[in-house]
Motif scaffolding. Structure first.
Motif, PDB file in Angstrom:
ATOM      1  N   LEU A 215       0.670  -1.324  -0.071  1.00  0.00           N
ATOM      2  CA  LEU A 215      -0.008   0.143   0.042  1.00  0.00           C
ATOM      3  C   LEU A 215       0.989   1.363   0.089  1.00  0.00           C
ATOM      4  N   VAL A 216       1.950   1.369   0.744  1.00  0.00           N
ATOM      5  CA  VAL A 216       2.909   2.317   0.910  1.00  0.00           C
ATOM      6  C   VAL A 216       4.225   1.836   0.419  1.00  0.00           C
ATOM      7  N   ARG A 217       4.988   2.750  -0.421  1.00  0.00           N
ATOM      8  CA  ARG A 217       6.329   2.230  -0.739  1.00  0.00           C
ATOM      9  C   ARG A 217       7.183   3.518  -0.353  1.00  0.00           C
ATOM     10  N   VAL A 218       8.290   3.274   0.087  1.00  0.00           N
ATOM     11  CA  VAL A 218       9.302   4.210   0.531  1.00  0.00           C
ATOM     12  C   VAL A 218      10.716   4.240  -0.457  1.00  0.00           C
ATOM     13  N   VAL A 219      10.898   5.249  -1.479  1.00  0.00           N
ATOM     14  CA  VAL A 219      12.044   5.364  -2.076  1.00  0.00           C
ATOM     15  C   VAL A 219      13.038   5.954  -1.287  1.00  0.00           C
ATOM     16  N   PHE A 220      13.995   5.271  -1.043  1.00  0.00           N
ATOM     17  CA  PHE A 220      14.960   5.822   0.117  1.00  0.00           C
ATOM     18  C   PHE A 220      16.489   6.173  -0.473  1.00  0.00           C
ATOM     19  N   GLY A 221      16.821   7.297  -0.147  1.00  0.00           N
ATOM     20  CA  GLY A 221      18.291   7.797  -0.353  1.00  0.00           C
ATOM     21  C   GLY A 221      18.815   7.738  -1.742  1.00  0.00           C
ATOM     22  N   GLY A 222      20.149   7.619  -2.145  1.00  0.00           N
ATOM     23  CA  GLY A 222      20.941   7.253  -3.143  1.00  0.00           C
ATOM     24  C   GLY A 222      20.761   8.461  -4.177  1.00  0.00           C
ATOM     25  N   ASP A 223      21.129   8.296  -5.321  1.00  0.00           N
ATOM     26  CA  ASP A 223      21.368   9.494  -6.441  1.00  0.00           C
ATOM     27  C   ASP A 223      20.263  10.417  -6.449  1.00  0.00           C
ATOM     28  N   ALA A 224      20.041  11.390  -6.447  1.00  0.00           N
ATOM     29  CA  ALA A 224      18.759  12.097  -6.350  1.00  0.00           C
ATOM     30  C   ALA A 224      17.938  11.824  -7.750  1.00  0.00           C
ATOM     31  N   TYR A 225      18.690  11.867  -8.789  1.00  0.00           N
ATOM     32  CA  TYR A 225      17.915  11.725 -10.243  1.00  0.00           C
ATOM     33  C   TYR A 225      17.553  10.352 -10.026  1.00  0.00           C
TER      34      TYR A 225
ATOM     35  N   ALA B 282      -1.129   5.656   9.991  1.00  0.00           N
ATOM     36  CA  ALA B 282      -2.422   5.145  10.457  1.00  0.00           C
ATOM     37  C   ALA B 282      -2.983   4.774   9.386  1.00  0.00           C
ATOM     38  N   TYR B 283      -2.996   5.583   8.028  1.00  0.00           N
ATOM     39  CA  TYR B 283      -3.465   5.118   6.858  1.00  0.00           C
ATOM     40  C   TYR B 283      -3.122   3.717   6.414  1.00  0.00           C
ATOM     41  N   LEU B 284      -1.708   3.458   6.592  1.00  0.00           N
ATOM     42  CA  LEU B 284      -1.137   2.187   6.208  1.00  0.00           C
ATOM     43  C   LEU B 284      -1.765   0.952   7.092  1.00  0.00           C
ATOM     44  N   ARG B 285      -1.927   1.373   8.289  1.00  0.00           N
ATOM     45  CA  ARG B 285      -2.539   0.184   9.142  1.00  0.00           C
ATOM     46  C   ARG B 285      -3.903  -0.211   9.143  1.00  0.00           C
ATOM     47  N   GLU B 286      -4.518   0.964   8.647  1.00  0.00           N
ATOM     48  CA  GLU B 286      -6.220   0.783   8.699  1.00  0.00           C
ATOM     49  C   GLU B 286      -6.626   0.158   7.225  1.00  0.00           C
ATOM     50  N   SER B 287      -5.969   0.695   6.319  1.00  0.00           N
ATOM     51  CA  SER B 287      -6.615   0.242   4.767  1.00  0.00           C
ATOM     52  C   SER B 287      -5.312  -0.794   4.239  1.00  0.00           C
ATOM     53  N   ALA B 288      -4.362  -1.260   4.797  1.00  0.00           N
ATOM     54  CA  ALA B 288      -3.341  -2.652   4.314  1.00  0.00           C
ATOM     55  C   ALA B 288      -4.139  -3.502   3.580  1.00  0.00           C
ATOM     56  N   ASP B 289      -5.513  -4.108   3.995  1.00  0.00           N
ATOM     57  CA  ASP B 289      -6.115  -4.982   3.646  1.00  0.00           C
ATOM     58  C   ASP B 289      -7.413  -4.618   2.328  1.00  0.00           C
ATOM     59  N   ASP B 290      -7.397  -3.450   2.201  1.00  0.00           N
ATOM     60  CA  ASP B 290      -8.339  -2.892   1.202  1.00  0.00           C
ATOM     61  C   ASP B 290      -7.691  -2.744  -0.260  1.00  0.00           C
ATOM     62  N   PRO B 291      -7.833  -3.863  -1.216  1.00  0.00           N
ATOM     63  CA  PRO B 291      -7.401  -3.722  -2.326  1.00  0.00           C
ATOM     64  C   PRO B 291      -7.775  -2.381  -3.186  1.00  0.00           C
ATOM     65  N   ASN B 292      -8.870  -1.859  -2.938  1.00  0.00           N
ATOM     66  CA  ASN B 292      -9.093  -0.691  -3.636  1.00  0.00           C
ATOM     67  C   ASN B 292      -8.528   0.838  -3.136  1.00  0.00           C
TER      68      ASN B 292
ATOM     69  N   ARG C  31       8.067  -1.503   9.399  1.00  0.00           N
ATOM     70  CA  ARG C  31       7.445  -2.261  10.451  1.00  0.00           C
ATOM     71  C   ARG C  31       6.059  -2.418  10.152  1.00  0.00           C
ATOM     72  N   ALA C  32       5.236  -1.452   9.701  1.00  0.00           N
ATOM     73  CA  ALA C  32       3.973  -1.392   9.583  1.00  0.00           C
ATOM     74  C   ALA C  32       3.222  -2.291   8.125  1.00  0.00           C
ATOM     75  N   GLY C  33       4.478  -2.629   7.516  1.00  0.00           N
ATOM     76  CA  GLY C  33       4.171  -3.354   6.386  1.00  0.00           C
ATOM     77  C   GLY C  33       4.555  -2.257   5.048  1.00  0.00           C
ATOM     78  N   ALA C  34       5.058  -1.403   5.001  1.00  0.00           N
ATOM     79  CA  ALA C  34       5.387  -0.436   3.853  1.00  0.00           C
ATOM     80  C   ALA C  34       6.699  -1.021   3.182  1.00  0.00           C
ATOM     81  N   ALA C  35       6.875  -1.097   1.678  1.00  0.00           N
ATOM     82  CA  ALA C  35       7.938  -1.629   0.959  1.00  0.00           C
ATOM     83  C   ALA C  35       9.153  -0.468   1.011  1.00  0.00           C
ATOM     84  N   LYS C  36      10.348  -0.690   0.961  1.00  0.00           N
ATOM     85  CA  LYS C  36      11.412   0.163   0.879  1.00  0.00           C
ATOM     86  C   LYS C  36      12.420  -0.076  -0.216  1.00  0.00           C
ATOM     87  N   ASP C  37      12.527   0.848  -0.933  1.00  0.00           N
ATOM     88  CA  ASP C  37      13.278   0.721  -2.152  1.00  0.00           C
ATOM     89  C   ASP C  37      14.549   1.539  -2.032  1.00  0.00           C
ATOM     90  N   GLU C  38      15.680   0.762  -1.672  1.00  0.00           N
ATOM     91  CA  GLU C  38      16.992   1.518  -1.481  1.00  0.00           C
ATOM     92  C   GLU C  38      17.519   1.783  -2.914  1.00  0.00           C
TER      93      GLU C  38
END
Length: 320
Positions: free
Chosen positions: A9-19, A87-97, A120-127
């Motif tokens: 539901l939530v993805r975090v693009v983390f760090g690295g080259d700005a471009y 809060a949004y991640l925890r409350e809506s994680a099981d809602d496919p829409n 920890r709440a289930g977000a994916a992290k893209d290094e």
């Protein structure tokens, strides 16, 4: 059941080259929109947005039931905004829409606690890779061609890195342009130079290669022609210095003073450097000459053309 990264539901693009960070976020948004053709793309800046702006972005609107929300500068989110995303991640994680959220974080420690909480709440992290080391830049070019279904010769890839390595966006665009315009597979050095001929570094590298090969007259003629066509002497001096540093690093690796990893050069590049006839004294003499030439090019009373010729002659004779 654990959520797959691609379905998070939530993805975090983390760090690295700005471009690359921005490009990764853009690609993730595009992927999310493909699976939700009726969704809106909403962009908010965590540096100025509050929790109410986020809640409104992820909520259904009159025009769309769902959205793809891109949150820039996550590291600057205030506590209330961070709590709203969690809060949004925890409350809506099981809602496919539910609306998908793509967050961009520039890296570092600022806002790191929120990133850890989201993961920890289930977000994916893209290094994202930082591309600070020369080898990382070279690997980026090679992988970029691979993603485009093409190959590139190592020397051609290294030339792209040498000229555009500090400008990732231009480097990325050039890889794509070469693949679009030419059918060669692999793309060779001549094709790369065909597109980089107006860049003073390319001209400088050609002059430096001639000097290192001992072709003094050729190098001087090429240097004069480049200056007449508008290339600044300081750019040619910089290219000569870059090539000389390669020789110095290869020599240090050969003597065991440093490792190949410390030199930041791939093995094929080290093997390409010809060290025959070079001595420590000769390298030192060339480096001193280039330092003097650099000073001459920056001093109002200096003679950069004479200094360039002297530098070329010194390099061509390996400092003897």
């Amino acid at each position: 059941m654990a959520t797959k990264a691609g379905d998070a539901l939530v993805r975090v693009v983390f760090g690295g080259d700005a471009y690359l960070n921005a490009r990764t976020a853009r690609e993730l948004c595009d992927e999310a929109l493909k699976t939700r053709p009726d969704a809106d793309l909403i962009e908010i800046d965590a540096a100025s947005a509050d929790r109410y702006a986020f809640d409104e972005a992820v909520s259904p609107s009159l025009l769309a039931e769902t959205a793809v929300v891109r949150v820039d500068n996550l590291q600057s989110a205030d506590e209330k905004l961070g709590e709203a995303i969690l809060a949004y991640l925890r409350e809506s994680a099981d809602d496919p829409n539910a609306s998908r959220v793509i967050c961009r974080h520039e890296g570092g420690q600022k806002g790191r606690r929120l990133v850890d909480q989201l993961v920890r709440a289930g977000a994916a992290k893209d290094e994202v890779p930082d591309l600070k080391k020369p080898e990382a830049k070279l690997n980026f070019v090679l992988s970029r061609f691979e993603r485009l279904g093409r190959r590139v010769e190592p020397l051609a890839a290294q030339q792209l890195v040498d000229v555009l390595g500090d400008r990732t966006g231009e480097l990325d665009a050039m890889c794509g342009q070469l693949c679009f315009d030419f059918d060669d597979d692999p793309i060779g050095l001549d094709r790369v130079n065909q597109y980089l001929t107006d860049n003073p570094q390319v001209t400088g590298f050609a002059v430096a290669d001639a000097a290192l090969a001992g072709r003094t007259a050729d190098a001087i003629v090429m240097m004069r022609s480049a200056v007449e066509q508008g290339t600044a002497p300081i750019a040619l001096i910089g290219a000569l210095a870059a090539k000389l540093r390669t020789v110095a690093k290869a020599s240090a690796v050969k003597t065991g003073a440093i490792s190949a990893a410390e030199a930041g050069m791939p093995s094929w590049m080290l093997q390409k450097v010809r060290l025959g006839g070079w001595t420590s004294q000769g390298l030192a003499a060339c480096i001193r000459m280039l330092a003097w030439a650099d000073e001459q090019s920056k001093t109002s009373g200096g003679d950069p053309m004479y200094a360039l010729e002297r530098s070329i002659e010194t390099i061509a004779t390996k400092g003897r």
